[in-house]
Design a protein around this motif. Structure first.
Motif, PDB file in Angstrom:
ATOM      1  N   ASN A 183       0.831  -1.198   0.000  1.00 11.85           N
ATOM      2  CA  ASN A 183       0.000   0.000   0.000  1.00 11.85           C
ATOM      3  C   ASN A 183       0.873   1.259   0.000  1.00 11.85           C
ATOM      4  OD1 ASN A 183      -2.702   1.181   0.219  1.00 11.85           O
ATOM      5  ND2 ASN A 183      -1.984   1.874   2.213  1.00 11.85           N
ATOM      6  N   LYS A 184       2.027   1.181   0.640  1.00 11.60           N
ATOM      7  CA  LYS A 184       2.931   2.338   0.697  1.00 11.60           C
ATOM      8  C   LYS A 184       3.424   2.727  -0.690  1.00 11.60           C
ATOM      9  CE  LYS A 184       6.870   4.406   2.978  1.00 11.60           C
ATOM     10  NZ  LYS A 184       6.668   5.598   2.226  1.00 11.60           N
ATOM     11  N   PHE A 189      -7.374   7.241 -10.540  1.00  9.29           N
ATOM     12  CA  PHE A 189      -6.357   6.305 -11.010  1.00  9.29           C
ATOM     13  C   PHE A 189      -6.995   5.052 -11.589  1.00  9.29           C
ATOM     14  CE2 PHE A 189      -4.406   8.942  -7.799  1.00  9.29           C
ATOM     15  CZ  PHE A 189      -3.222   9.314  -8.409  1.00  9.29           C
ATOM     16  N   TYR A 190      -6.533   4.690 -12.779  1.00  8.11           N
ATOM     17  CA  TYR A 190      -6.931   3.462 -13.459  1.00  8.11           C
ATOM     18  C   TYR A 190      -5.703   2.565 -13.483  1.00  8.11           C
ATOM     19  CZ  TYR A 190     -11.160   5.759 -15.106  1.00  8.11           C
ATOM     20  OH  TYR A 190     -12.368   6.398 -15.173  1.00  8.11           O
ATOM     21  N   PHE A 191      -5.819   1.387 -12.893  1.00 14.03           N
ATOM     22  CA  PHE A 191      -4.674   0.515 -12.670  1.00 14.03           C
ATOM     23  C   PHE A 191      -4.814  -0.774 -13.474  1.00 14.03           C
ATOM     24  CE2 PHE A 191      -2.572  -2.354  -9.312  1.00 14.03           C
ATOM     25  CZ  PHE A 191      -1.326  -2.232  -9.893  1.00 14.03           C
ATOM     26  N   PHE A 192      -3.916  -0.962 -14.430  1.00 21.44           N
ATOM     27  CA  PHE A 192      -3.898  -2.127 -15.316  1.00 21.44           C
ATOM     28  C   PHE A 192      -2.827  -3.099 -14.821  1.00 21.44           C
ATOM     29  CE2 PHE A 192      -5.386   1.482 -17.623  1.00 21.44           C
ATOM     30  CZ  PHE A 192      -6.248   1.040 -18.600  1.00 21.44           C
ATOM     31  N   ASN A 218      -2.118  -7.485  -6.683  1.00 17.61           N
ATOM     32  CA  ASN A 218      -1.831  -6.082  -6.972  1.00 17.61           C
ATOM     33  C   ASN A 218      -3.118  -5.290  -7.185  1.00 17.61           C
ATOM     34  OD1 ASN A 218       0.887  -6.670  -6.808  1.00 17.61           O
ATOM     35  ND2 ASN A 218       1.146  -6.833  -9.022  1.00 17.61           N
ATOM     36  N   LEU A 219      -4.059  -5.911  -7.879  1.00 24.24           N
ATOM     37  CA  LEU A 219      -5.341  -5.239  -8.126  1.00 24.24           C
ATOM     38  C   LEU A 219      -6.121  -5.039  -6.834  1.00 24.24           C
ATOM     39  CD1 LEU A 219      -6.180  -7.082 -11.424  1.00 24.24           C
ATOM     40  CD2 LEU A 219      -5.648  -4.645 -11.184  1.00 24.24           C
ATOM     41  N   LYS A 220      -6.029  -6.002  -5.951  1.00 26.85           N
ATOM     42  CA  LYS A 220      -6.699  -5.866  -4.655  1.00 26.85           C
ATOM     43  C   LYS A 220      -6.132  -4.655  -3.902  1.00 26.85           C
ATOM     44  CE  LYS A 220      -8.331  -8.676  -0.867  1.00 26.85           C
ATOM     45  NZ  LYS A 220      -8.343 -10.002  -0.269  1.00 26.85           N
ATOM     46  N   ARG A 259      -7.066   1.301  -2.511  1.00 24.10           N
ATOM     47  CA  ARG A 259      -6.694   2.708  -2.660  1.00 24.10           C
ATOM     48  C   ARG A 259      -7.801   3.472  -3.396  1.00 24.10           C
ATOM     49  NH1 ARG A 259      -3.868   4.376   0.532  1.00 24.10           N
ATOM     50  NH2 ARG A 259      -3.855   6.286  -0.635  1.00 24.10           N
ATOM     51  N   ASN A 260      -8.905   2.796  -3.683  1.00 18.65           N
ATOM     52  CA  ASN A 260     -10.031   3.367  -4.440  1.00 18.65           C
ATOM     53  C   ASN A 260      -9.671   3.641  -5.894  1.00 18.65           C
ATOM     54  OD1 ASN A 260     -11.998   3.353  -2.355  1.00 18.65           O
ATOM     55  ND2 ASN A 260     -10.947   5.098  -1.447  1.00 18.65           N
ATOM     56  N   TRP A 261      -8.737   2.881  -6.411  1.00 22.75           N
ATOM     57  CA  TRP A 261      -8.397   2.962  -7.821  1.00 22.75           C
ATOM     58  C   TRP A 261      -9.385   2.124  -8.623  1.00 22.75           C
ATOM     59  CZ3 TRP A 261      -2.386   1.885  -7.967  1.00 22.75           C
ATOM     60  CH2 TRP A 261      -1.722   2.921  -7.300  1.00 22.75           C
TER      61      TRP A 261
END
Length: 156
Positions: free
Chosen positions: A82-83, A101-104, A110-112, A117-119
Motif C-alpha cells: 500500500n505504501k 487512477f486506473y490501474f492495469f 496487486n489489483l486488490k 486505494r479506491n483505484w
C-alpha cells in the motif's frame, strides 16, 4: 484528472519464460497507436528495475507514451505494498488535482491493493471472463490491446 497506471510484464507485453527471448521483443505499431490515442496521463508501475522497464518500452516503441516509470529504483516498496501506491499518488498529486487512477495489472493481489486505494482496477489476463469472482476488479480484458481500445472508444 485521470491517470492510467500500467504494470509492464504480462500486462503491456507477454513476458517470455526464456529471458534470452526478452531481447527479441518487437515494436508494436498497434500498441503505439492505441496509447497515442489515449488522452490521459500514462505511467508505468512495475516491480522491475528502471533499466528493464526502459529497455522493454523502447523495444515496444512506446517509451515516449509514458510520463514516468515507477520502479523498484524510485519507490521505497514494491507492489502490492500500500505504501508504494500511496507514494505514487503523492507524487502525481504534486502536479495534478482531483486525481482518478486506473490501474492495469495481471496479478490479482496487486489489483486488490489498487482497489483498497479506491483505484479503478483493470485485470489483464487470459482468464478475464472470471472477473465476477473478484469484487475488487472493475474491468477485465484478455490483453492490453482490448483494454486500451475499450477505454479509448468509450471515452472513459
Amino acid at each position: 484528472m485521470k491517470h492510467f497506471l500500467f504494470d509492464m510484464d504480462d500486462t503491456l507485453y507477454k513476458h517470455p519464460k526464456d529471458k534470452r527471448k526478452m531481447y527479441h521483443i518487437n515494436k508494436s505499431e498497434k500498441l503505439i497507436q492505441l496509447l497515442n490515442n489515449c488522452k490521459y496521463n500514462k505511467y508505468i508501475y512495475t516491480n522491475a528495475t528502471y533499466s528493464h522497464a526502459n529497455l522493454i518500452l523502447n523495444k515496444l516503441g512506446i517509451d515516449d507514451s509514458f510520463k514516468k516509470i515507477y520502479s523498484r529504483d524510485n519507490i521505497p516498496e514494491m507492489k502490492p505494498s500500500n505504501k508504494s501506491a500511496l507514494d505514487i499518488e503523492k507524487d502525481i498529486s504534486k502536479k495534478y488535482n482531483n486525481n482518478e487512477f486506473y490501474f492495469f495489472d495481471d496479478l490479482l493481489e496487486n489489483l486488490k491493493m489498487g482497489k483498497n486505494r479506491n483505484w479503478i482496477t483493470i485485470w489483464i489476463h487470459p482468464l478475464y471472463q472470471y472477473k465476477d469472482n473478484y469484487e475488487y476488479i472493475d474491468y477485465s480484458f484478455p490483453d492490453i490491446y482490448s483494454a486500451v481500445q475499450y477505454f479509448n472508444t468509450n471515452n472513459i
